[in-house]
Design a protein around this motif. Structure first.
Motif, PDB file in Angstrom:
ATOM      1  N   LYS A  44     -17.401  13.841  24.951  1.00 10.32           N
ATOM      2  CA  LYS A  44     -15.980  13.487  24.991  1.00 10.32           C
ATOM      3  C   LYS A  44     -15.382  13.762  26.368  1.00 10.32           C
ATOM      4  CE  LYS A  44     -14.893  14.046  20.078  1.00 10.32           C
ATOM      5  NZ  LYS A  44     -14.097  14.788  19.065  1.00 10.32           N
ATOM      6  N   ILE A  45     -15.748  14.908  26.952  1.00  8.45           N
ATOM      7  CA  ILE A  45     -15.248  15.245  28.288  1.00  8.45           C
ATOM      8  C   ILE A  45     -15.774  14.241  29.317  1.00  8.45           C
ATOM      9  CG2 ILE A  45     -15.367  16.954  30.146  1.00  8.45           C
ATOM     10  CD1 ILE A  45     -15.423  19.110  27.937  1.00  8.45           C
ATOM     11  N   ALA A  46     -17.065  13.898  29.199  1.00  7.90           N
ATOM     12  CA  ALA A  46     -17.655  12.928  30.121  1.00  7.90           C
ATOM     13  C   ALA A  46     -16.975  11.573  29.990  1.00  7.90           C
ATOM     14  CB  ALA A  46     -19.153  12.797  29.854  1.00  7.90           C
ATOM     15  N   ASP A  47     -16.660  11.185  28.759  1.00  9.56           N
ATOM     16  CA  ASP A  47     -15.993   9.898  28.541  1.00  9.56           C
ATOM     17  C   ASP A  47     -14.618   9.883  29.205  1.00  9.56           C
ATOM     18  OD1 ASP A  47     -15.792   7.253  27.130  1.00  9.56           O
ATOM     19  OD2 ASP A  47     -14.112   8.269  26.163  1.00  9.56           O
ATOM     20  N   LEU A  48     -13.885  10.992  29.093  1.00 10.95           N
ATOM     21  CA  LEU A  48     -12.575  11.077  29.741  1.00 10.95           C
ATOM     22  C   LEU A  48     -12.710  10.979  31.258  1.00 10.95           C
ATOM     23  CD1 LEU A  48     -10.889  13.915  27.637  1.00 10.95           C
ATOM     24  CD2 LEU A  48     -10.260  11.499  27.655  1.00 10.95           C
ATOM     25  N   GLU A  49     -13.710  11.683  31.801  1.00  9.60           N
ATOM     26  CA  GLU A  49     -13.916  11.644  33.250  1.00  9.60           C
ATOM     27  C   GLU A  49     -14.354  10.254  33.700  1.00  9.60           C
ATOM     28  OE1 GLU A  49     -16.428  13.930  36.777  1.00  9.60           O
ATOM     29  OE2 GLU A  49     -16.427  14.747  34.730  1.00  9.60           O
ATOM     30  N   ASP A  50     -15.223   9.624  32.907  1.00  5.40           N
ATOM     31  CA  ASP A  50     -15.672   8.271  33.247  1.00  5.40           C
ATOM     32  C   ASP A  50     -14.504   7.292  33.260  1.00  5.40           C
ATOM     33  OD1 ASP A  50     -18.279   9.131  33.466  1.00  5.40           O
ATOM     34  OD2 ASP A  50     -18.827   8.562  31.421  1.00  5.40           O
ATOM     35  N   ARG A  51     -13.594   7.455  32.306  1.00  7.65           N
ATOM     36  CA  ARG A  51     -12.423   6.571  32.261  1.00  7.65           C
ATOM     37  C   ARG A  51     -11.554   6.749  33.503  1.00  7.65           C
ATOM     38  NH1 ARG A  51     -11.330   4.315  27.169  1.00  7.65           N
ATOM     39  NH2 ARG A  51     -12.738   5.062  25.527  1.00  7.65           N
ATOM     40  N   SER A  52     -11.447   7.997  33.971  1.00  8.94           N
ATOM     41  CA  SER A  52     -10.634   8.247  35.164  1.00  8.94           C
ATOM     42  C   SER A  52     -11.286   7.673  36.418  1.00  8.94           C
ATOM     43  CB  SER A  52     -10.409   9.753  35.345  1.00  8.94           C
ATOM     44  OG  SER A  52     -11.594  10.404  35.770  1.00  8.94           O
ATOM     45  N   ARG A  53     -12.602   7.389  36.342  1.00  9.06           N
ATOM     46  CA  ARG A  53     -13.335   6.863  37.493  1.00  9.06           C
ATOM     47  C   ARG A  53     -13.604   5.361  37.386  1.00  9.06           C
ATOM     48  NH1 ARG A  53     -17.508  10.894  39.816  1.00  9.06           N
ATOM     49  NH2 ARG A  53     -16.742  12.941  39.222  1.00  9.06           N
ATOM     50  N   ARG A  54     -13.085   4.714  36.371  1.00  6.57           N
ATOM     51  CA  ARG A  54     -13.522   3.347  36.108  1.00  6.57           C
ATOM     52  C   ARG A  54     -13.075   2.353  37.177  1.00  6.57           C
ATOM     53  NH1 ARG A  54     -10.394   0.242  31.287  1.00  6.57           N
ATOM     54  NH2 ARG A  54      -8.280   0.280  32.127  1.00  6.57           N
ATOM     55  N   ASP A  55     -12.132   2.742  38.037  1.00  3.08           N
ATOM     56  CA  ASP A  55     -11.723   1.869  39.141  1.00  3.08           C
ATOM     57  C   ASP A  55     -12.555   2.125  40.401  1.00  3.08           C
ATOM     58  OD1 ASP A  55      -9.686   0.937  37.484  1.00  3.08           O
ATOM     59  OD2 ASP A  55      -8.262   2.429  38.210  1.00  3.08           O
ATOM     60  N   ASN A  56     -13.476   3.084  40.340  1.00  3.31           N
ATOM     61  CA  ASN A  56     -14.219   3.496  41.537  1.00  3.31           C
ATOM     62  C   ASN A  56     -15.508   2.703  41.736  1.00  3.31           C
ATOM     63  OD1 ASN A  56     -12.252   5.425  41.637  1.00  3.31           O
ATOM     64  ND2 ASN A  56     -13.618   7.184  41.470  1.00  3.31           N
ATOM     65  N   VAL A  57     -15.885   2.583  43.000  1.00  2.30           N
ATOM     66  CA  VAL A  57     -17.182   2.010  43.373  1.00  2.30           C
ATOM     67  C   VAL A  57     -17.870   2.991  44.313  1.00  2.30           C
ATOM     68  CG1 VAL A  57     -18.400   0.121  44.520  1.00  2.30           C
ATOM     69  CG2 VAL A  57     -16.336  -0.359  43.191  1.00  2.30           C
ATOM     70  N   ARG A  58     -19.147   3.245  44.063  1.00  2.00           N
ATOM     71  CA  ARG A  58     -19.956   4.058  44.973  1.00  2.00           C
ATOM     72  C   ARG A  58     -20.722   3.139  45.918  1.00  2.00           C
ATOM     73  NH1 ARG A  58     -22.127   9.463  43.840  1.00  2.00           N
ATOM     74  NH2 ARG A  58     -20.694  10.505  42.415  1.00  2.00           N
ATOM     75  N   ILE A  59     -20.721   3.487  47.201  1.00  2.00           N
ATOM     76  CA  ILE A  59     -21.525   2.756  48.183  1.00  2.00           C
ATOM     77  C   ILE A  59     -22.525   3.744  48.772  1.00  2.00           C
ATOM     78  CG2 ILE A  59     -21.527   1.298  50.230  1.00  2.00           C
ATOM     79  CD1 ILE A  59     -18.614   0.724  49.798  1.00  2.00           C
ATOM     80  N   MET A  60     -23.800   3.441  48.606  1.00  2.31           N
ATOM     81  CA  MET A  60     -24.857   4.319  49.102  1.00  2.31           C
ATOM     82  C   MET A  60     -25.564   3.704  50.304  1.00  2.31           C
ATOM     83  SD  MET A  60     -24.267   4.896  45.756  1.00  2.31           S
ATOM     84  CE  MET A  60     -25.349   3.893  44.767  1.00  2.31           C
ATOM     85  N   ASN A  61     -25.883   4.560  51.262  1.00  5.96           N
ATOM     86  CA  ASN A  61     -26.680   4.205  52.439  1.00  5.96           C
ATOM     87  C   ASN A  61     -25.925   3.338  53.444  1.00  5.96           C
ATOM     88  OD1 ASN A  61     -29.208   4.843  53.579  1.00  5.96           O
ATOM     89  ND2 ASN A  61     -29.950   2.762  53.233  1.00  5.96           N
ATOM     90  N   LEU A  62     -24.601   3.393  53.425  1.00  8.07           N
ATOM     91  CA  LEU A  62     -23.814   2.676  54.432  1.00  8.07           C
ATOM     92  C   LEU A  62     -23.771   3.525  55.705  1.00  8.07           C
ATOM     93  CD1 LEU A  62     -21.909   0.271  55.103  1.00  8.07           C
ATOM     94  CD2 LEU A  62     -20.010   1.735  54.355  1.00  8.07           C
ATOM     95  N   PRO A  63     -24.327   3.017  56.820  1.00  6.68           N
ATOM     96  CA  PRO A  63     -24.369   3.813  58.058  1.00  6.68           C
ATOM     97  C   PRO A  63     -22.983   4.309  58.459  1.00  6.68           C
ATOM     98  CG  PRO A  63     -25.709   1.843  58.281  1.00  6.68           C
ATOM     99  CD  PRO A  63     -24.954   1.698  56.987  1.00  6.68           C
TER     100      PRO A  63
END
Length: 211
Positions: free
Chosen positions: A44-63
């Protein structure tokens, strides 16, 4: 007299052992219930945190050398270049930052982008799946941003995902952590890596027998 005393002693020990077994059984049941409740609370806690992050995008390996002074401005200008299909959509970035302090490892820090709308996030992720990109010769990856709890659950499917693909399945990692397999007109959805492993092993045995 001695035999009677010994018998009474054995009976007493047996009763104590039986009582101890009963107590252990109750403790185990209480532990199982507590563990189940803890897992439910974590989800339940993870679901709440995931909802708060749902507008986010992670970019990996961008110089880190490419962004100049303002990371948000750089990415806003680069998105239509990286993904021409987004030229008409024009995703709006509220802010972007790298995780953690600068380091000397040579490995770029992950970028977190906060989008104005979650539909912008989805548009970027769809575009990336269709057209992977390179920046300064490096493969740059885009992904949704999840809580650590959800990320760990999703990572646990990596091994069986690779195994499934080698067996000819299309794989889809569903939210929060389920693996969907498709081959031909059939599809299967699994809630744990163990379920996938059992399915693949059974299928391999069946196909070997038929072959």
């Amino acid at each position: 007299m001695i035999l009677s005393t010994c018998s009474n002693g054995v009976r007493e020990l047996r009763d104590r052992f039986s009582s101890l077994n009963s107590r252990v059984g109750k403790v185990e049941k209480n532990y199982d219930k507590s563990a189940a409740r803890l897992t439910t609370l974590e989800e339940k806690i993870a679901d709440l945190e995931d909802r708060s992050r749902r507008d986010n995008v992670r970019i990996m390996n961008l110089p880190e050398s490419v962004e100049a002074a303002n990371l948000t401005t750089y990415i806003t200008g680069s998105l239509p270049v990286w993904f021409p299909s987004l030229s008409d959509v024009k995703p709006e970035i509220m802010r972007a930052h790298r995780i953690g302090p600068p380091n000397n490892s040579g490995r770029p820090r992950t970028v977190i982008m906060k989008m104005l709308r979650y539909t912008d996030r989805d548009s970027i992720l769809r575009a990336f799946r269709k057209s992977p990109i390179k920046v300064d010769g490096k493969d740059v990856r885009f992904a949704a941003d999840y809580s650590a709890f959800t990320m760990n659950r999703r990572r646990s499917f990596m091994e069986v995902t690779n195994k499934s693909q080698k067996m000819g399945f299309q794989t889809f990692l569903l939210y929060p952590a389920q693996l969907k397999l498709m081959r031909g007109s059939t599809q299967h959805v699994f809630k744990s890596p163990l379920e996938v492993e059992d399915f693949l092993n059974g299928l391999a045995t069946q196909e070997n027998e038929e072959g």
